[in-house]
Design an enzyme around this catalytic site. Structure first.
Site, mmCIF file in Angstrom:
data_model
loop_
_atom_site.group_PDB
_atom_site.id
_atom_site.type_symbol
_atom_site.label_atom_id
_atom_site.label_comp_id
_atom_site.label_asym_id
_atom_site.label_seq_id
_atom_site.Cartn_x
_atom_site.Cartn_y
_atom_site.Cartn_z
ATOM 1 N N HIS A 84 -12.965 -1.367 -7.507
ATOM 2 C CA HIS A 84 -14.074 -0.434 -7.763
ATOM 3 C C HIS A 84 -13.664 1.037 -7.630
ATOM 4 C CE1 HIS A 84 -15.862 0.127 -3.423
ATOM 5 N NE2 HIS A 84 -14.562 0.184 -3.419
ATOM 6 N N ASP A 138 0.872 -1.185 0.000
ATOM 7 C CA ASP A 138 0.000 0.000 0.000
ATOM 8 C C ASP A 138 0.901 1.225 0.000
ATOM 9 O OD1 ASP A 138 -2.102 1.992 0.502
ATOM 10 O OD2 ASP A 138 -3.310 0.319 1.259
ATOM 11 N N SER A 160 3.400 0.999 -4.871
ATOM 12 C CA SER A 160 2.188 1.055 -5.673
ATOM 13 C C SER A 160 1.868 -0.283 -6.308
ATOM 14 C CB SER A 160 2.354 2.096 -6.785
ATOM 15 O OG SER A 160 1.244 2.053 -7.666
ATOM 16 N N PHE A 161 0.569 -0.596 -6.381
ATOM 17 C CA PHE A 161 0.182 -1.815 -7.100
ATOM 18 C C PHE A 161 0.189 -1.618 -8.614
ATOM 19 C CE2 PHE A 161 -4.040 -0.566 -4.945
ATOM 20 C CZ PHE A 161 -4.384 0.375 -5.903
HETATM 21 C C1 LIG Z 1 -10.818 1.465 -0.347
HETATM 22 S S1 LIG Z 1 -9.224 1.301 0.396
HETATM 23 C C2 LIG Z 1 -9.185 -0.425 0.740
HETATM 24 C C3 LIG Z 1 -8.156 -0.736 1.776
HETATM 25 C C4 LIG Z 1 -8.132 -2.176 2.266
HETATM 26 N N1 LIG Z 1 -7.932 -3.114 1.172
HETATM 27 C C5 LIG Z 1 -9.363 -2.491 3.044
HETATM 28 O O1 LIG Z 1 -10.209 -3.256 2.578
HETATM 29 O O2 LIG Z 1 -9.510 -1.952 4.153
HETATM 30 C C6 LIG Z 1 -8.151 1.489 -1.003
HETATM 31 C C7 LIG Z 1 -6.669 1.351 -0.654
HETATM 32 O O3 LIG Z 1 -5.901 1.456 -1.857
HETATM 33 C C8 LIG Z 1 -4.701 2.118 -1.509
HETATM 34 N N2 LIG Z 1 -4.088 2.621 -2.745
HETATM 35 C C9 LIG Z 1 -4.495 3.643 -3.541
HETATM 36 N N3 LIG Z 1 -3.683 3.777 -4.595
HETATM 37 C C10 LIG Z 1 -2.732 2.811 -4.466
HETATM 38 C C11 LIG Z 1 -1.600 2.423 -5.242
HETATM 39 N N4 LIG Z 1 -1.291 3.040 -6.394
HETATM 40 N N5 LIG Z 1 -0.853 1.373 -4.824
HETATM 41 C C12 LIG Z 1 -1.155 0.721 -3.664
HETATM 42 N N6 LIG Z 1 -2.217 1.034 -2.880
HETATM 43 C C13 LIG Z 1 -2.983 2.080 -3.288
HETATM 44 C C14 LIG Z 1 -5.155 3.195 -0.542
HETATM 45 O O4 LIG Z 1 -4.073 3.712 0.199
HETATM 46 C C15 LIG Z 1 -6.158 2.416 0.294
HETATM 47 O O5 LIG Z 1 -5.521 1.784 1.383
#
Ligand SMILES: C[S@@+](CC[C@H](N)C(=O)[O-])C[C@H]1O[C@@H](n2cnc3c(N)ncnc32)[C@H](O)[C@@H]1O
Length: 150
Positions: A64, A18, A45-46
């Site tokens: 989503h 994350d 980053s993913f």
């Molecule tokens: C809706 S949250 C879901 C978090 C977690 N999976 C949960 O269910 O509680 C979306 C997550 O995606 C992460 N995120 C956003 N862009 C990202 C990126 N480019 N690479 C990795 N993580 C990212 C955010 O920091 C956040 O923690």
């Protein structure tokens, strides 16, 4: 979610990817629950290469948030990292079952994302080199989608 999985399945080891500062907060959470030696947290980053050859890749409420092009990039990173026996798992609200039109619009307005129907997940996965192996109800608000490398 990952802390709960590790607590109930003692033989598992995991990576969490994350962005910072979320990754640092996750390290604190894992340390506080006595899990620091079983999980490697990567601030990154993913959209970049993911840890290779895991048994499973778990995306919870991730796809989503993104439009089709970016959701495909995330799934493609999973496909590149996963071996043929790996499972790529997504826990998401599935449109037509859990997600409402209102939620679809909220995802669009806030993130440029969208809720997807099972067939839309299947098509998205296919364009990322994955096949949808199963889609099952999980809770009243989320489904579990399992993908495999095509
Ligand atoms: C809706 S949250 C879901 C978090 C977690 N999976 C949960 O269910 O509680 C979306 C997550 O995606 C992460 N995120 C956003 N862009 C990202 C990126 N480019 N690479 C990795 N993580 C990212 C955010 O920091 C956040 O923690």
């Amino acid at each position: 979610m990952l802390a709960a999985i590790l607590e109930t399945t003692p033989h598992l080891r995991a990576h969490l990817v994350d962005l910072e500062p979320t990754a640092s907060e996750a390290r604190t959470t894992f340390a506080g629950r006595g899990l620091a030696d079983r999980v490697e947290v990567r601030g990154g980053s993913f959209f970049d290469p993911l840890p290779a050859k895991a048994d499973a890749y778990l995306l919870v409420d991730i796809l989503h948030n993104w439009d089709d092009e970016n959701a495909r990039r995330i799934l493609t990173r999973c496909a590149e990292a996963a071996g043929r026996s790996a499972r790529i798992l997504a826990i998401e609200a599935v449109s037509g079952i859990h997600a409402s039109t209102e939620m679809d619009l909220v995802m669009l307005v806030h993130f440029g994302g969208r809720e997807r129907r099972v067939e839309e997940f299947r098509a998205l996965a296919s364009s990322a080199g994955l096949v949808l192996a199963s889609a099952a109800p999980l809770t009243s608000q989320r489904g579990l989608l399992e993908f495999r490398v095509a």
